[in-house]
Design a protein around this motif. Structure first.
Motif, short mmCIF file in Angstrom:
data_model
loop_
_atom_site.label_atom_id
_atom_site.label_comp_id
_atom_site.label_asym_id
_atom_site.label_seq_id
_atom_site.Cartn_x
_atom_site.Cartn_y
_atom_site.Cartn_z
N VAL A 56 2.24 8.85 -7.75
CA VAL A 56 2.21 7.39 -7.81
C VAL A 56 1.98 6.90 -6.37
CG1 VAL A 56 3.40 5.31 -8.60
CG2 VAL A 56 3.87 7.51 -9.71
N LEU A 57 0.73 6.58 -6.07
CA LEU A 57 0.34 6.30 -4.68
C LEU A 57 0.38 4.81 -4.38
CD1 LEU A 57 -2.71 8.75 -4.52
CD2 LEU A 57 -0.31 9.20 -3.94
N ALA A 58 0.86 4.49 -3.19
CA ALA A 58 0.98 3.09 -2.77
C ALA A 58 -0.35 2.60 -2.21
CB ALA A 58 2.07 2.96 -1.72
N ASP A 59 -1.19 2.12 -3.10
CA ASP A 59 -2.49 1.56 -2.72
C ASP A 59 -2.25 0.06 -2.53
OD1 ASP A 59 -5.07 0.71 -2.41
OD2 ASP A 59 -5.79 1.55 -4.28
N GLY A 60 -2.55 -0.45 -1.37
CA GLY A 60 -2.37 -1.90 -1.20
C GLY A 60 -1.22 -2.22 -0.26
N ILE A 61 -1.50 -3.12 0.62
CA ILE A 61 -0.53 -3.49 1.64
C ILE A 61 0.68 -4.19 1.02
CG2 ILE A 61 -1.57 -5.75 2.21
CD1 ILE A 61 -0.23 -3.15 4.74
N SER A 62 0.48 -4.83 -0.12
CA SER A 62 1.60 -5.55 -0.74
C SER A 62 2.73 -4.60 -1.11
CB SER A 62 1.12 -6.29 -1.99
OG SER A 62 0.50 -5.41 -2.87
N VAL A 63 2.39 -3.39 -1.51
CA VAL A 63 3.43 -2.43 -1.88
C VAL A 63 4.21 -2.01 -0.64
CG1 VAL A 63 3.88 -0.15 -2.87
CG2 VAL A 63 2.06 -1.57 -3.82
N VAL A 64 3.47 -1.77 0.45
CA VAL A 64 4.12 -1.36 1.69
C VAL A 64 5.02 -2.48 2.22
CG1 VAL A 64 3.73 -0.57 4.06
CG2 VAL A 64 2.24 0.22 2.23
N LEU A 65 4.51 -3.72 2.18
CA LEU A 65 5.30 -4.87 2.64
C LEU A 65 6.54 -5.05 1.76
CD1 LEU A 65 2.63 -7.58 3.49
CD2 LEU A 65 4.08 -6.32 5.07
N ALA A 66 6.34 -4.95 0.47
CA ALA A 66 7.48 -5.11 -0.45
C ALA A 66 8.53 -4.05 -0.16
CB ALA A 66 7.01 -5.03 -1.89
N SER A 67 8.08 -2.83 0.14
CA SER A 67 9.04 -1.75 0.41
C SER A 67 9.82 -2.04 1.69
CB SER A 67 8.33 -0.40 0.50
OG SER A 67 7.83 -0.17 1.78
N LYS A 68 9.18 -2.74 2.64
CA LYS A 68 9.87 -3.09 3.88
C LYS A 68 10.94 -4.14 3.59
CE LYS A 68 6.38 -1.83 7.16
NZ LYS A 68 5.21 -2.22 7.91
N ILE A 69 10.60 -5.11 2.75
CA ILE A 69 11.56 -6.15 2.41
C ILE A 69 12.76 -5.52 1.71
CG2 ILE A 69 11.91 -8.21 0.96
CD1 ILE A 69 8.89 -8.83 1.52
#
Ligand code: UDP
Length: 236
Positions: A56-69
């Motif tokens: 399950v790969l994190a494609d997209g900056i929104s996923v990375v940002l959400a994970s930071k939040i």
């Protein structure tokens, strides 16, 4: 319920896929982004397919940002196109074969040609466009070509449904649902310049190029808001 991502690098993702090819075991790859998350919220079948995939790969900056939040930092992004290219490179080294399914007629052939030029040694088992009425003959064509990996580029959730519905019949170790990647691999759609990629601004580049996409893109901040709410609720 939420999507559980693999917190891994590109090298690890490709290594995992190559391991499945060697073992001839199933590896379903999905690349959820903000739009997937919103669909998964109201679609249990879709969510289940995502969460039972081996990668399950994190494609997209929104996923990375959400994970930071959420406070649960991702190692980084593994984009669908990047994964397809890195997998093709690794497969080329071992003379493995790839089947390309999806996009408008002619696009998969063009992508195949480009991939073979870029990664000599890669075998193309076959190609098929993504606009078919019956799925049975497509599954048969894929099996007859005996590929080691299959790229399924039909858009979401169609590609995930295709992979799940034919899970038992498809005799392919690795299958990856990669959305619009075929158009990029064929050179029909340009990726954003490096600057935009580096700073996670591909969405901005795409919005400028295709302003009609704003309706879809409005979902990006919605996904982030959802992640915040999720943290406030204390869930993980
Ligand atoms: N597509 C397809 N068959 C369909 C619907 C879509 O092959 O029935 C292709 C379409 O041509 C495009 C890709 O699937 O190449 C989906 O692109 P989109 O940008 O919608 O997907 P995303 O990458 O945003 O999920």
């Amino acid at each position: 319920m939420t999507i559980t991502f693999d917190n891994i690098t590109m090298e690890e993702a490709v290594g995992t896929a190559m391991g499945h090819i060697a073992a001839r075991s199933r590896c379903r790859v999905v690349t959820p982004n903000a739009e997937f998350a919103l669909e998964a919220k109201k679609n249990p079948r879709f969510l289940n397919i995502l969460n039972t995939s081996q990668l399950v790969l994190a494609d997209g900056i929104s996923v990375v940002l959400a994970s930071k939040i959420i406070g649960d930092r991702m190692v980084g992004r593994v984009t669908g196109v990047g994964f397809a290219q890195a997998l093709a490179a690794a497969m080329a080294q071992e003379g493995k074969s790839l089947f390309l399914l999806g996009a408008k007629p002619g696009v998969a052939e063009k992508a195949a040609q480009k991939l073979q030029e870029t990664y000599p040694g890669l075998k193309i088992a076959g190609t098929h466009d993504g606009y078919f009425k019956e799925e049975g003959p497509v599954v048969e064509a894929i099996n007859a070509a005996h590929p080691d990996a299959l790229l399924v580029c039909l858009g979401a959730p169609k590609q995930e449904y295709f992979m799940e519905t034919h899970d038992a019949e498809l005799e392919v170790p690795v299958m990856a649902g990669l959305g619009g990647s075929m158009d990029v691999l064929a050179g029909n759609v340009q990726r954003a310049p490096e600057f935009f990629q580096k700073y996670g601004l591909e969405w901005l580049y795409r919005l400028v190029k295709e302003p009609q996409r704003w309706r879809r893109m409005i979902k990006l901040p919605l996904y982030l808001l959802d992640a915040v709410a999720w943290r406030i609720r204390g869930g993980k």
